[in-house]
Design an enzyme around this catalytic site. Structure first.
Site, PDB file in Angstrom:
ATOM      1  N   ALA A 244       1.580   0.621  -3.475  1.00 41.29           N
ATOM      2  CA  ALA A 244       0.562   1.564  -2.860  1.00 41.29           C
ATOM      3  C   ALA A 244       0.877   2.263  -1.333  1.00 41.29           C
ATOM      4  O   ALA A 244       1.776   1.798  -0.888  1.00 41.29           O
ATOM      5  CB  ALA A 244      -0.953   0.908  -2.333  1.00 41.29           C
ATOM      6  N   HIS A 245       0.416   3.583  -1.057  1.00 39.84           N
ATOM      7  CA  HIS A 245       0.761   4.177   0.130  1.00 39.84           C
ATOM      8  C   HIS A 245      -0.286   3.915   1.231  1.00 39.84           C
ATOM      9  O   HIS A 245      -1.590   3.885   0.665  1.00 39.84           O
ATOM     10  CB  HIS A 245       0.798   5.662  -0.174  1.00 39.84           C
ATOM     11  CG  HIS A 245       1.376   6.534   1.062  1.00 39.84           C
ATOM     12  ND1 HIS A 245       0.544   6.907   2.162  1.00 39.84           N
ATOM     13  CD2 HIS A 245       2.524   6.963   1.106  1.00 39.84           C
ATOM     14  CE1 HIS A 245       1.343   7.481   2.905  1.00 39.84           C
ATOM     15  NE2 HIS A 245       2.563   7.512   2.515  1.00 39.84           N
ATOM     16  N   ARG A 246      -0.145   3.841   2.578  1.00 37.33           N
ATOM     17  CA  ARG A 246      -1.288   3.374   3.385  1.00 37.33           C
ATOM     18  C   ARG A 246      -2.096   4.857   3.662  1.00 37.33           C
ATOM     19  O   ARG A 246      -3.290   4.511   4.232  1.00 37.33           O
ATOM     20  CB  ARG A 246      -0.607   3.244   4.814  1.00 37.33           C
ATOM     21  CG  ARG A 246       0.424   1.897   4.601  1.00 37.33           C
ATOM     22  CD  ARG A 246       0.893   1.214   5.959  1.00 37.33           C
ATOM     23  NE  ARG A 246       1.844   0.342   5.740  1.00 37.33           N
ATOM     24  CZ  ARG A 246       1.415  -0.848   5.285  1.00 37.33           C
ATOM     25  NH1 ARG A 246       0.234  -1.196   5.282  1.00 37.33           N
ATOM     26  NH2 ARG A 246       2.226  -1.913   5.039  1.00 37.33           N
ATOM     27  N   GLY A 247      -1.593   5.961   3.385  1.00 34.08           N
ATOM     28  CA  GLY A 247      -2.457   7.119   3.747  1.00 34.08           C
ATOM     29  C   GLY A 247      -2.679   7.908   2.529  1.00 34.08           C
ATOM     30  O   GLY A 247      -3.367   8.997   2.823  1.00 34.08           O
ATOM     31  N   SER A 248      -2.270   7.564   1.528  1.00 32.43           N
ATOM     32  CA  SER A 248      -2.475   8.549   0.431  1.00 32.43           C
ATOM     33  C   SER A 248      -2.447   7.819  -0.814  1.00 32.43           C
ATOM     34  O   SER A 248      -1.994   6.769  -1.192  1.00 32.43           O
ATOM     35  CB  SER A 248      -1.216   9.405  -0.064  1.00 32.43           C
ATOM     36  OG  SER A 248      -0.730  10.017   1.215  1.00 32.43           O
TER      37      SER A 248
END
Length: 399
Positions: A244-248
């Site tokens: 996963a991505h932290r902000g998207s």
């Protein structure tokens, strides 16, 4: 690199001789392994005359790294192209005298010894800048030229671990993961090259060289842009979140019926287009997934739902649909596939050069494309000491 590997090579512009942006500059590369040689390679690619100074007999430690092509290290050849090799024993009077002769007319010196090593030989910044005030002296070390860890040795492995990078890589549960690419080394080489070019611009104004230094740890720390933001904002350590991505969100790898693809559909118009492709208005209208911040908060639930859909069709089905909708996406390739990809070939990121003993070899191309003064791969990596006589004879020295 060897001819047994399957890889298309684009050749046309590689062999057209155009003066590079750094033509006329002389660089002395006293470094070994990867970080310093990578920096010097970047300068060489853009036209600088890089003279690699190596120990007699053994040379750079990277020459012993497998795999080999006709007895020559393939990794060494990748990041030492466009250089000339001179062997000097810097612990001998003759070797030091020859190096000082080269320093007098050099523009740049690159080294990655432990701090203080060259000072003890009378070849450090203070001595060489007194001899040549225009010299730009670039140094890479494990932990930098200052601080309590200054004198310790450091490798990419160590600084990846200390930087926090390993703590956030890999599955959400499990041990820390080292990235199997030398991020600290390559980043340090890039940062040093940028610093050297900045020092060159300053020299145009002042006429004076300067000392530029980068550490592997600093370079590794510089990668943690999202993770640092998390710490600065919350005061807490960033959790490991796997793919996963932290902000998207959605912004990660998904399995398909026949492989893996990456999908970057966090931007709202891309998210809405993805919902249309999936014929899933219920996803678009779900309050958990309405905006990017909502999707990030509920990424695990969203990924589970999307993964069910993506498994229904092969990768190309999805990539074609995403391409029509303008959603950024791509297939996950192995390195052999990546190096043969039409886009990589078209961008000349695989090129050929003639090696003195290994023959025709492949190497990586040059990422920065300059319109008027393009970089070029003019020669393969040198054999150990291949240019000692030619270089030292030009100084009037006896090789």
């Amino acid at each position: 690199m060897g001819q047994h590997q399957s890889c298309t090579v684009y050749k046309s512009r590689t062999w057209r001789r155009v003066a590079g942006a750094l033509e006329g500059l002389t660089v002395l590369d006293l470094s070994s392994h990867l970080s310093g040689p990578y920096c010097a390679m970047l300068l060489a690619d853009h036209g600088a005359d890089v003279i690699k100074i190596e120990r007699p007999g053994r040379g750079d430690e990277a020459r012993a790294m497998p795999p080999f092509v006709e007895g020559e290290s393939a990794p060494f050849m990748v990041w030492n192209r466009n250089k000339r090799s001179v062997t000097l024993d810097l612990k001998s009077d003759d070797g030091r005298r020859a190096l000082l002769g080269l320093v007098r007319s050099a523009d740049i010196l690159v080294e990655n010894f432990r701090p203080g090593t060259l000072d003890r030989l009378g070849l450090g910044w203070s001595a060489l800048s007194a001899l040549n005030p225009r010299l730009i002296y670039g140094a890479i070390s494990g932990f930098g030229q200052s601080g309590p860890w200054r004198d310790r040795g450091g490798f990419d492995l160590v600084t990846q671990g200390m930087s926090g990078l390993m703590s956030v890589c890999g599955p959400a549960d499990g041990p820390p993961h080292r990235l199997p690419i030398a991020l600290s080394d390559v980043a340090a080489g890039m940062h040093l090259a940028v610093g050297i070019l900045a020092a060159l611009e300053a020299r145009h104004r002042t006429g004076q060289g300067q000392y530029v230094e980068v550490s592997l740890l600093d370079a590794a720390i510089s990668f943690g842009v999202y993770e640092a933001a998390h710490v600065f904002a919350t005061g807490e350590k960033p959790p490991r979140i796997g793919q996963a991505h932290r902000g998207s969100s959605p912004y990660q790898v998904f399995g398909t019926a026949d492989g893996w693809i990456t999908v970057g559909a966090a931007q709202q118009n891309f998210w809405e287009a993805l919902c249309r492709i999936l014929d899933a208005p219920e996803l678009r209208n779900d309050p958990r997934f309405r905006a990017n911040r909502d999707r990030v908060a509920h990424n695990a639930e969203l990924v589970e739902l999307l993964q069910e859909r993506f498994r229904e069709y092969p990768s190309q089905h999805w990539l074609d649909a995403f391409d029509l909708a303008g959603i950024p996406a791509g297939q996950v390739l192995d390195f052999a596939e990546a190096l043969a990809h039409p886009q990589v070939v078209a961008r000349e990121m695989v090129v050929e050069a003639e090696h003195a003993t290994a023959g025709r070899v492949r190497t990586l191309g040059i990422p920065a494309k300059l319109s008027a003064t393009p970089g070029s791969v003019r020669r393969a990596a040198p054999a150990l000491g291949e240019h000692t006589h030619a270089v030292l004879d030009s100084l009037g020295e006896v090789a």
